[in-house]
Design a protein around this motif. Structure first.
Motif, PDB file in Angstrom:
ATOM      1  N   GLY A  87      28.091  21.257 -13.493  1.00 54.98           N
ATOM      2  CA  GLY A  87      27.559  21.162 -14.855  1.00 54.98           C
ATOM      3  C   GLY A  87      28.596  20.748 -15.876  1.00 54.98           C
ATOM      4  N   TRP A  88      29.800  21.289 -15.767  1.00 54.69           N
ATOM      5  CA  TRP A  88      30.845  20.950 -16.734  1.00 54.69           C
ATOM      6  C   TRP A  88      31.341  19.526 -16.504  1.00 54.69           C
ATOM      7  CZ3 TRP A  88      34.461  25.651 -18.000  1.00 54.69           C
ATOM      8  CH2 TRP A  88      33.671  26.712 -18.458  1.00 54.69           C
ATOM      9  N   THR A  89      31.488  19.133 -15.240  1.00 54.35           N
ATOM     10  CA  THR A  89      31.881  17.758 -14.929  1.00 54.35           C
ATOM     11  C   THR A  89      30.853  16.794 -15.498  1.00 54.35           C
ATOM     12  OG1 THR A  89      33.029  18.434 -12.912  1.00 54.35           O
ATOM     13  CG2 THR A  89      32.328  16.127 -13.036  1.00 54.35           C
ATOM     14  N   TRP A  90      29.588  17.128 -15.366  1.00 57.84           N
ATOM     15  CA  TRP A  90      28.500  16.295 -15.890  1.00 57.84           C
ATOM     16  C   TRP A  90      28.654  16.096 -17.403  1.00 57.84           C
ATOM     17  CZ3 TRP A  90      24.538  17.260 -19.384  1.00 57.84           C
ATOM     18  CH2 TRP A  90      23.531  16.290 -19.433  1.00 57.84           C
ATOM     19  N   VAL A  91      28.933  17.187 -18.138  1.00 58.95           N
ATOM     20  CA  VAL A  91      29.106  17.091 -19.610  1.00 58.95           C
ATOM     21  C   VAL A  91      30.275  16.172 -19.921  1.00 58.95           C
ATOM     22  CG1 VAL A  91      29.806  18.355 -21.685  1.00 58.95           C
ATOM     23  CG2 VAL A  91      28.112  19.344 -20.166  1.00 58.95           C
ATOM     24  N   LEU A  92      31.399  16.382 -19.270  1.00 62.01           N
ATOM     25  CA  LEU A  92      32.598  15.585 -19.551  1.00 62.01           C
ATOM     26  C   LEU A  92      32.348  14.108 -19.274  1.00 62.01           C
ATOM     27  CD1 LEU A  92      35.162  18.101 -18.055  1.00 62.01           C
ATOM     28  CD2 LEU A  92      34.803  17.599 -20.498  1.00 62.01           C
ATOM     29  N   GLN A  93      31.644  13.827 -18.187  1.00 62.17           N
ATOM     30  CA  GLN A  93      31.336  12.428 -17.869  1.00 62.17           C
ATOM     31  C   GLN A  93      30.372  11.834 -18.899  1.00 62.17           C
ATOM     32  OE1 GLN A  93      30.074  12.817 -13.760  1.00 62.17           O
ATOM     33  NE2 GLN A  93      32.043  11.966 -13.062  1.00 62.17           N
TER      34      GLN A  93
END
Length: 175
Positions: free
Chosen positions: A162-168
């Motif tokens: 989820g956090w990787t998704w936001v950053l991307q």
């Protein structure tokens, strides 16, 4: 536990302390100017809160029906879910609760601009791999800062993503 001997009363999740406001790791919202206000009626309570400021949110932990009746007599606070990227509310938002049928505890200033310290966002229920992305949205909204396109970020753990998704989504490069 973090407040130690300074903690003198608890009311639900609300902890009153003798000490000046301090950073407490798990605090959702710190009431910065708490005051006890004696009241004689529902309308008296609403009148006294309105005399201090316009925007109030109820933290209901006791005397729920009476508290709800007081809240109905206060101006409506719009707490619509935010679309990510919008700034946190700027209008002062006070918090209050009923300690007894004839006694309010209220603070016109709080550490968090969201009602009871709980940010609500318009959720994306299809693209992110988990709901964990909402915590990162909340952090960036409260800080007023976020990674920019091309910034390099490391997501330690990165599961379920989820956090990787936001950053991307923000255009950052993620390891």
């Amino acid at each position: 536990k973090e407040l130690g001997a300074a903690a003198i009363e608890t009311h639900g999740h609300l902890v009153l302390a003798r000490a000046e406001a301090q950073h407490v790791a798990w605090s959702a919202n710190t009431w910065l100017e708490p005051m006890r206000i004696p009241i004689s009626s529902i309308s008296d309570a609403a009148k006294k809160l309105r005399a201090i400021q316009r925007n109030w949110v109820l933290y209901s932990q006791a005397h729920h029906r009476r508290a709800a009746l007081i809240a109905e007599n206060l101006p409506k606070v719009s707490a619509k879910p935010l679309t990510f990227g919008l700034t946190a509310p700027k209008a002062p938002l006070g918090s209050w609760t009923l300690l007894a049928p004839d006694l309010l505890l209220a603070s016109p200033r709080c550490s968090n601009p969201f009602p009871n310290g709980e940010a609500q966002f318009v959720e994306d229920r299809t693209a992110p791999p988990s709901r964990a992305y909402l915590k990162l949205w909340e952090l960036f909204t409260l800080l007023g800062e976020r990674p920019r396109p091309g910034d390099f970020c490391i997501d330690l753990g990165s599961s379920p993503g989820g956090w990787t998704w936001v950053l991307q989504q923000l255009g950052a490069r993620v390891l």
